[in-house]
Design an enzyme around this catalytic site. Sequence first.
Site, PDB file in Angstrom:
ATOM      1  N   LEU A 132       0.823  -1.209   0.000  1.00 38.22           N
ATOM      2  CA  LEU A 132       0.000   0.000   0.000  1.00 38.22           C
ATOM      3  C   LEU A 132       0.856   1.257   0.000  1.00 38.22           C
ATOM      4  CD1 LEU A 132      -2.781  -0.906   2.612  1.00 38.22           C
ATOM      5  CD2 LEU A 132      -2.948  -0.952   0.123  1.00 38.22           C
TER       6      LEU A 132
ATOM      7  N   GLU B  80      -9.254   0.025   9.069  1.00 38.42           N
ATOM      8  CA  GLU B  80      -8.854  -1.005  10.027  1.00 38.42           C
ATOM      9  C   GLU B  80      -7.384  -0.804  10.383  1.00 38.42           C
ATOM     10  OE1 GLU B  80      -8.010  -4.923   7.515  1.00 38.42           O
ATOM     11  OE2 GLU B  80      -9.911  -4.011   6.972  1.00 38.42           O
TER      12      GLU B  80
ATOM     13  N   LYS C  94      -3.479  -1.147  10.718  1.00 34.83           N
ATOM     14  CA  LYS C  94      -2.438  -1.731   9.860  1.00 34.83           C
ATOM     15  C   LYS C  94      -1.534  -2.577  10.755  1.00 34.83           C
ATOM     16  CE  LYS C  94       1.285  -0.653   6.635  1.00 34.83           C
ATOM     17  NZ  LYS C  94       2.311  -1.422   7.363  1.00 34.83           N
TER      18      LYS C  94
ATOM     19  N   LYS D 200      -9.534   1.964   2.984  1.00 35.86           N
ATOM     20  CA  LYS D 200      -9.895   1.336   1.706  1.00 35.86           C
ATOM     21  C   LYS D 200     -11.226   1.880   1.210  1.00 35.86           C
ATOM     22  CE  LYS D 200      -7.835  -3.090   3.099  1.00 35.86           C
ATOM     23  NZ  LYS D 200      -8.098  -4.511   3.377  1.00 35.86           N
TER      24      LYS D 200
ATOM     25  N   LYS E 142       0.328   6.328   8.164  1.00 40.24           N
ATOM     26  CA  LYS E 142       1.386   6.000   9.129  1.00 40.24           C
ATOM     27  C   LYS E 142       1.505   7.127  10.152  1.00 40.24           C
ATOM     28  CE  LYS E 142       4.505   3.279   8.351  1.00 40.24           C
ATOM     29  NZ  LYS E 142       4.996   1.947   8.585  1.00 40.24           N
TER      30      LYS E 142
ATOM     31  N   CYS F 179     -27.606  29.572  20.722  1.00 37.63           N
ATOM     32  CA  CYS F 179     -26.187  29.673  21.098  1.00 37.63           C
ATOM     33  C   CYS F 179     -25.378  30.258  19.937  1.00 37.63           C
ATOM     34  CB  CYS F 179     -25.647  28.293  21.459  1.00 37.63           C
ATOM     35  SG  CYS F 179     -23.875  28.280  21.808  1.00 37.63           S
TER      36      CYS F 179
END
EC number: 6.5.1.2
Length: 654
Positions: free
Chosen positions: A84, A114, A116, A280, A304, A419
Site C-alpha cells: 500500500l 482497520e 495496519k 480502503k 502512518k 447559542c
Amino acid sequence: MQKEEAKELIKSLVEKINQWNYEYYQLNKPSVSDLEYDKALLELEKLEKEHPDLILSNSPTFRIGSFASEKFTKFVYQKPMLSLAKAYNYDDINSFINNISKIVPTENINFNIEPKIDGLSIALRYKQGKLVKAATRGDGSEGEDVTENIYQIKSIPKLINYFNDLEVRGEVFITKNDFKKINESNNFANARNAASGTLRQLDANIVAERNLSAFLYEIVEPEKHGIYYQHEALEFMKNLDFPTNPFSKVVEIEELEESISDFAEIKNKLDYDADGLVIKLNDLQMWDKLGKTSKFPKHSIAFKYDVEVASSRITDILTSVGRTGKITYIANILPVLLNQTTVKAATLHNHNFIKDMNININDEVNIIKAGEIIPKVISLKEEKNYVDYYKKATNCPSCGSQLVEFEGIVDQFCTNDECPDKNINNIYHFASRNCLNIVGLGLSTVKDFYPKFIKNIKDIFDLHKYRAELIKLPRYRDLKVDNILNSIESAKNKKFSKVIFALGIKHIGQRAAKLIADNYANFAELLDDHNLLKLQNTKNIGPKIIESLIEFISSPANQDLLAFLDAIFNYEGKAKVISTILSGYTFVITGVLSEPRSHFVKLIEEHSGNVSSAISSKTSYLLAGSDAGSKLEKAYKTGTKVINEEQFYDLIKQ
C-alpha cells in the site's frame, strides 16, 4: 540540485534501501526504524520523479516486498499481492480522496478502515471448503508456500462451510503477550520479526509452539462470491469463522480525520503492533476502475503515524462548543515544537478523558500531533499518586446555558438553539466547500456578519438586502461582497443531496445524503413519507440515520426551514418519478446517441431506474449508440444485455 549530484544520491539511496529490504525481508533483522526507511524511500521517489532518466533498473520503488526464499516452494499469484502507498498527514489523505473523486462521485465515496498490523502478509486458498495452499507475499508476484506452517495457526480455519474456490488475504502476527513468552528463550528485535521468522521455519512444530495469530481482510475476486463492498467482504469472512479485526468499520469522508486522530490514542493499547491505519474505498466495484501503479493499488492507502511526542505544561483549560453543541475541552500549553511546528494548545476531548487521566492545570503532559491534524494530550508525563483533576464545566462557554448530558454518551452538550457559537459553526458548515460551496463565506466572514446580518441559515439568502451596509464594513469592498452574493445565488442550483448534507444532521454524511436524495425529490416529499418508510427499505440506511432524521424533521423550526429551502432552491439534476417501470434495473450508457446522455439519464430516473458509469454484475442493460467501444466488448464478454435507442423506448412504453 545538479544532475550529477542527483545521480549519485539516487545510486546511494538505491543501494541503501535494497540492503535494508534484504535485512528486513530475508534476515528478519532490520537495522533502521520504519520512519528512517520511509523517509529515505520518499526522498528516492521524489528524485526519480524529478529525474526519470536517472531511474536505475534495480530501484526498490519498482519492487513489492522481497524475493521468495530458496528454502520454500514458489507460489505464483494470479492476481498480484501489492503493498500500500503511505500517507503521513492529512494533505496526503486529501490527495488520495481527490484522486478517487475523479472517477467516483464524491457522494458515493466512503471507506472501510482497520488497523495496519505490523506482521507478515499471507494468502490462503480454499477448494471444496478445504485449505489447500498458503503463501507469503514475497515480491507480490511470487511468494513462499508455507501451507504446513499456516496449518499450525489455531485461529485460521482449515475447513470452511463454503465450497466455491476462494482466496483470502491477510496478516500473520504475534501478540505482545506471546512475544514476551517467545523472547524468554529467543532474541527477536520485535514481534514482527518473530512472526516472520516463525512462519518461515522449516520445522512446523516450532510454529505450533509459538502461537501465531492472524487477521484476514481481503477476498480476491469478490464479485464471484456476490460481494460488492469491503464491509460485506469482512462480514462474509467473519461468518465463515475467519478471524477479522474487530476495529474495522465504515466511515464517511467527513469522519476520516476524527477516525485517524482517535486511532492514534488507542493503537498503543492494543495487544499487537499496529503501525498505522489502512483506509480502503468501500465500493469494491470501483477498485479495478481506479487502477494501480507498479507497486500500489489506488483504492487504498496506509496512514502512518509519526511517533514524535512532545511534553509541555498546561497553563489553562478551556471549553469550546461545536455546531452540534458538543463541548470540547482544550489545554493551553507552554509553546513547544512538535513535527516542526509550534504547538500552543491541544485537545483534551471530554471531561471523562480528563478524569480518567487525572489531568489538571500546571500538569506536565505528553502531546502528539496525530498525522499533523489535531494536537492532542495523550497522557501525564508522570503519573500522580493522588486524585487531582480539572472540574467539570457546567455552562456553555458561548451562551452560558446549562450543559446537558445524555445516557450512554460521554460528551456534554449545549442544547440552546440560540447559542452564538453553535449557530456560527452551523452557518459555516452549510456554506463550506463540501456543502453549498458559497465562496467567500468562510468562518471569519460568518463571524463578521453574525448576528447583525446573519443569525441562521435562512438569513444567508437575505444578505443581498444589506449590500449597502456590507460594503462599508472593514475589509469588505464592492467586489468581495458581490462575489459572495453571486455565489449564494449560484448555490440555489445545487443537488438536493448537497443541501441535505449541508444541514449538518447527526449521522448523515455525504453518502447517506445521496441515498436520501435518491428516494425523494425535495423536502416536501420527505416530510410526506410517514415514518420514512422508503428509507427503511433502503440499503445502507440504518436505524441511527432514520432516528436522527426523524428527530430533525419533527422540529417545527426545522420544518419551516425545509419548506423555505424547497421554495428557493432549484435542485440540480433530480428527475421527477413518473413510473416504476424500470425499478430495480441498472443501465450503462455508451456511444453516440440521437440525444445527449443527460436526456437518457433523465428518462431512466423518471421511470425509477438507475444509471451506472461502468458495467458490473449488477448491470441490467447497456444502452449503446454508434462508436460504443470497449463497454460494448465488455457487455458481450459478461453477457450483459445490449439494447439500442428503439428498444429502450419500447421498454419505457410498456
